[in-house]
Design an enzyme around this catalytic site. Structure first.
Site, PDB file in Angstrom:
ATOM      1  N   HIS A 105      43.179 -22.814  73.226  1.00  0.00           N
ATOM      2  CA  HIS A 105      42.233 -23.009  72.099  1.00  0.00           C
ATOM      3  C   HIS A 105      42.324 -24.582  71.397  1.00  0.00           C
ATOM      4  CE1 HIS A 105      40.980 -18.992  72.893  1.00  0.00           C
ATOM      5  NE2 HIS A 105      39.699 -19.368  72.243  1.00  0.00           N
ATOM      6  N   GLY A 106      43.618 -25.075  71.901  1.00  0.00           N
ATOM      7  CA  GLY A 106      44.107 -26.278  71.252  1.00  0.00           C
ATOM      8  C   GLY A 106      43.178 -27.342  71.715  1.00  0.00           C
TER       9      GLY A 106
END
Length: 189
Positions: free
Chosen positions: A120-121
């Protein structure tokens, strides 16, 4: 290999493995890693979450460890760093709302410094508007955000990573060997 100074931007409910493994692995090979979180100082901790793949339609989430920060966000100058690491988990979801965090991320792209983001970066990269025309892998649920930000979603096996210029991305923590190897190759250039 020359030692690099690496910034890790993280926050509460960061993914446990995606924070602790790169932090420790990069230290183990001689780099300095400063882990920061907005609103927190060196010695403070962030909560982590363990995301696991157990056959459900998405990952499960369990409480992880407390991860100790070792630098102060308020005094962090991205120009002092050679590279950036952005772990996944739920932290990028709220970190992307912080203008100072976005400016830090943008600095690394404007200066063409190595950036490693996982899972999810990519939400943070999309919000920082640094994905235009770039290959970017992420957890599959982040594909719409990558594409809306002008990136090309790299639909990889969960154990693979992709490098596009100064950016190394991967779908999730099972890709650590490939992701970290590709990031370390960029650090050694």
């Amino acid at each position: 290999m020359s030692s690099k100074r690496i910034l890790m931007i993280t926050g509460d409910f960061t993914e446990d493995y995606e924070t602790m493994v790169p932090f420790q692995a990069l230290l183990a090979v001689g780099h300095r890693v400063d882990a920061v979180c907005p609103g927190k100082a060196s010695g403070d901790t962030v909560a982590t979450a363990i995301h696991d793949f157990e056959g459900d339609q998405t990952y499960s989430e369990k409480p992880g460890h407390r991860f100790a920060l070792n630098a102060d966000f308020a005094t962090t100058n991205p120009a002092d760093y050679d590279a950036l690491v952005v772990p996944g988990g739920r932290a990028p979801e709220y970190l992307r709302l912080n203008k100072d965090v976005l400016a830090m991320v943008q600095h690394f792209f404007e200066a063409n410094k190595p950036v490693a983001a996982i899972c999810h970066g990519a939400q943070l990269l999309a919000a920082a508007n640094v994905l235009e025309g770039r290959q970017c892998s992420a957890y599959p649920a982040c594909q719409p955000e990558v594409e809306l930000a002008g990136g090309h979603f790299a639909n990889l096996d969960v154990t693979d990573a992709v490098t596009d210029g100064n950016l190394v991305t991967a779908p999730a923590w099972p890709a650590h060997p490939a992701w970290l190897a590709q990031f370390m190759a960029l650090l050694n250039k």
